[in-house]
Design a protein around this motif. Structure first.
Motif, mmCIF file in Angstrom:
data_model
loop_
_atom_site.group_PDB
_atom_site.id
_atom_site.type_symbol
_atom_site.label_atom_id
_atom_site.label_comp_id
_atom_site.label_asym_id
_atom_site.label_seq_id
_atom_site.Cartn_x
_atom_site.Cartn_y
_atom_site.Cartn_z
ATOM 1 N N PRO A 112 13.282 15.836 -1.678
ATOM 2 C CA PRO A 112 12.349 15.083 -1.048
ATOM 3 C C PRO A 112 11.313 15.809 0.173
ATOM 4 O O PRO A 112 11.632 16.491 0.999
ATOM 5 N N LYS A 113 10.007 15.681 -0.252
ATOM 6 C CA LYS A 113 9.154 16.597 0.649
ATOM 7 C C LYS A 113 7.838 15.627 0.476
ATOM 8 O O LYS A 113 7.401 15.141 -0.216
ATOM 9 N N SER A 114 7.044 15.623 1.931
ATOM 10 C CA SER A 114 5.828 14.970 1.910
ATOM 11 C C SER A 114 4.767 16.116 2.366
ATOM 12 O O SER A 114 4.993 16.991 3.198
ATOM 13 N N GLN A 115 3.692 16.013 1.455
ATOM 14 C CA GLN A 115 2.698 17.085 1.695
ATOM 15 C C GLN A 115 1.590 16.757 2.874
ATOM 16 O O GLN A 115 1.326 17.592 3.655
ATOM 17 N N ASP A 116 1.961 15.537 3.559
ATOM 18 C CA ASP A 116 1.225 15.097 4.577
ATOM 19 C C ASP A 116 1.679 15.581 5.899
ATOM 20 O O ASP A 116 1.138 15.928 6.948
ATOM 21 N N VAL A 117 3.161 15.823 5.663
ATOM 22 C CA VAL A 117 3.487 16.759 6.790
ATOM 23 C C VAL A 117 3.113 18.219 7.107
ATOM 24 O O VAL A 117 2.772 18.839 7.908
ATOM 25 N N ASN A 118 2.807 18.758 5.984
ATOM 26 C CA ASN A 118 2.379 20.115 5.763
ATOM 27 C C ASN A 118 0.858 20.057 6.243
ATOM 28 O O ASN A 118 0.514 20.949 7.139
ATOM 29 N N THR A 119 0.100 19.021 5.902
ATOM 30 C CA THR A 119 -1.193 18.894 6.196
ATOM 31 C C THR A 119 -1.348 18.753 7.757
ATOM 32 O O THR A 119 -2.377 19.213 8.519
ATOM 33 N N GLY A 120 -0.747 17.521 8.106
ATOM 34 C CA GLY A 120 -0.724 17.392 9.654
ATOM 35 C C GLY A 120 -0.439 18.777 10.476
ATOM 36 O O GLY A 120 -1.110 18.743 11.557
ATOM 37 N N PHE A 121 0.721 19.281 10.179
ATOM 38 C CA PHE A 121 1.347 20.209 10.945
ATOM 39 C C PHE A 121 0.327 21.564 10.888
ATOM 40 O O PHE A 121 -0.092 22.075 11.875
ATOM 41 N N LEU A 122 -0.146 21.500 9.750
ATOM 42 C CA LEU A 122 -1.318 22.888 9.673
ATOM 43 C C LEU A 122 -2.586 22.576 10.361
ATOM 44 O O LEU A 122 -2.992 23.321 11.056
ATOM 45 N N LEU A 123 -3.133 21.367 10.419
ATOM 46 C CA LEU A 123 -4.121 21.140 11.141
ATOM 47 C C LEU A 123 -3.994 21.248 12.728
ATOM 48 O O LEU A 123 -4.738 21.766 13.391
ATOM 49 N N LEU A 124 -2.951 20.614 13.034
ATOM 50 C CA LEU A 124 -2.506 20.972 14.383
ATOM 51 C C LEU A 124 -2.389 22.324 14.995
ATOM 52 O O LEU A 124 -2.771 22.746 15.993
ATOM 53 N N MET A 125 -1.602 23.249 14.265
ATOM 54 C CA MET A 125 -1.637 24.550 14.553
ATOM 55 C C MET A 125 -2.953 25.207 14.452
ATOM 56 O O MET A 125 -3.263 26.084 15.293
ATOM 57 N N VAL A 126 -3.718 25.096 13.531
ATOM 58 C CA VAL A 126 -4.844 25.882 13.056
ATOM 59 C C VAL A 126 -5.659 25.616 14.373
ATOM 60 O O VAL A 126 -6.360 26.390 14.869
ATOM 61 N N PHE A 127 -6.115 24.038 14.517
ATOM 62 C CA PHE A 127 -7.001 23.815 15.594
ATOM 63 C C PHE A 127 -6.552 24.032 16.862
ATOM 64 O O PHE A 127 -7.245 24.610 18.050
ATOM 65 N N GLY A 128 -5.072 24.009 17.130
ATOM 66 C CA GLY A 128 -4.610 24.497 18.411
ATOM 67 C C GLY A 128 -4.651 26.015 18.475
ATOM 68 O O GLY A 128 -5.241 26.621 19.796
ATOM 69 N N GLY A 129 -4.691 26.570 17.520
ATOM 70 C CA GLY A 129 -4.930 28.377 17.531
ATOM 71 C C GLY A 129 -6.551 28.488 17.781
ATOM 72 O O GLY A 129 -6.878 29.396 18.565
ATOM 73 N N LEU A 130 -7.350 27.788 17.292
ATOM 74 C CA LEU A 130 -8.647 27.795 17.450
ATOM 75 C C LEU A 130 -9.141 27.419 18.955
ATOM 76 O O LEU A 130 -9.872 28.209 19.957
ATOM 77 N N TYR A 131 -8.384 26.503 19.574
ATOM 78 C CA TYR A 131 -8.699 26.262 20.892
ATOM 79 C C TYR A 131 -8.216 27.470 21.897
ATOM 80 O O TYR A 131 -8.824 27.695 22.929
#
Length: 361
Positions: free
Chosen positions: A35-54
């Protein structure tokens, strides 16, 4: 009517109503079906990347600013030669790599972490194997028009709507300031639009991460539903794990035969066989170099007892009748093990009697 009843029983036994057994869950996981949700990957990726940009935005701005400054202050004065073009290309590539490396590193960490949170550590090549069934157009059409496909469509529309509403709300709330950026310096405008972009990314990532929690629960439910087993499957698995009863019975019978044959081969070397006289037979051997107490090299009841006595008689092994001792030794002693201390005196007297008769002492 009888055939209808049999058909109903067959379909009931074949219906997937049972929860998957631990073995089925393990086998399914080894095949890469988890069982796996791609939305978890997408949401976590966006948070981490934009947090890194900040966090790294200032350093990235300075690096890009230095690259553009060098381009228009130094590279523009170079002669157009093959060597100079190659140098510019290499230096620009190195600068871009330095700028992008931290963000790419954060993205990789986010992708690996989100998968580990959902799946854990799993190495399998099963999903990569070529399967002609995946090219079946009929099954492909069924997947396209299935309930799962409808759920995925609804999820996609929901995600697009949520992200669209978030970005529109943030832009609308800052529209007045956006209009004033035309009167500001380029650097101020870049900082403003950069902050707005990061804010939209973080808000969208957080929203997707919240939605992914619901999606993960659904994916887990759907996975468990797909790997359910019928009562027949559970029985077959149990039978395969423990072995077919008939085969197990044959194996045990073979083991008993081998044990009896091995036991009979020890009887000719025994010192004495203590009998019931008809039901029990215990073969005793004493070797002071191997054990301080006499050993039971063979024992049996009824048919096995008769075989022990036949082998003993054929090999001139003396037999002594002692009903109570034979029964007690059979119940309390194990093959190839010393006799219990409570039997020392009685067995010693029998051995002494045998040795005297055979003139061993």
């Amino acid at each position: 009517m009888r055939w209808i009843t049999l058909d109903l029983q067959y379909f009931a036994a074949d219906e997937k109503t049972e929860e998957a057994t631990p073995k089925k869950q393990k086998d399914t996981r080894n095949k890469g079906q988890v069982p796996k949700s791609q939305d978890v990957n997408t949401g976590f990726l966006l948070l981490m990347v934009f947090g890194g940009l900040y966090l790294l935005g200032g350093q990235l701005k300075n690096a890009m600013k230095n690259m553009y400054s060098k381009s228009f202050q130094e590279y523009i004065h170079w002669e157009l030669t093959t060597d100079n073009v190659a140098t510019v290309f290499l230096e620009a590539t190195a600068e871009m790599a330095m700028v992008m490396a931290p963000i790419m590193g954060i993205a990789m960490i986010a992708g690996i972490s989100s998968n580990l949170l959902q799946v854990g550590i799993l190495f399998t090549g099963e999903p990569l194997k070529f399967d002609l069934k995946k090219l079946d157009p009929i099954k492909g059409a069924k997947r396209i028009f299935s309930a799962r496909a409808l759920v995925e469509l609804v999820k996609s529309l929901l995600k697009i709507s949520v992200v669209g509403v978030i970005t529109f709300t943030i832009i609308w709330a800052n529209k007045d300031q956006m209009m004033l950026m035309s009167q500001k310096s380029v650097e101020v405008a870049l900082v403003f639009f950069g902050n707005i972009t990061i804010l939209m990314g973080l808000a969208s990532g957080l929203a997707l991460l919240l939605l992914s929690t619901i999606d993960y629960v659904y994916q887990r439910y759907d996975h468990e539903k797909n790997i359910r087993m019928s009562k027949k499957d559970v029985k077959d698995e149990h039978k395969n794990m423990e072995g077919d009863p008939q085969i197990k019975s044959k194996i045990k019978e073979k083991q008993r035969q081998m044990s009896a044959a091995r036991m009979m081969s020890e009887v000719p070397d025994a010192d004495v066989v203590i009998t019931n006289p008809t039901h029990f037979a215990i073969a005793i051997k004493y070797n002071e170099e191997k054990s301080d107490a006499p050993l039971v090299v063979a024992k049996g009841v009824d048919f096995i007892a008769q075989k022990i006595k036949e082998v003993a008689k054929a090999n001139d092994v003396m037999m002594v009748e002692n009903r109570s001792l034979a029964r007690a030794l059979y119940q309390e002693s194990e093959i190839d093990q010393p006799i219990d201390e409570q039997f020392f005196k009685a067995v010693a007297e029998i051995l002494a009697y045998v040795y005297r008769l055979e003139k061993k002492v």
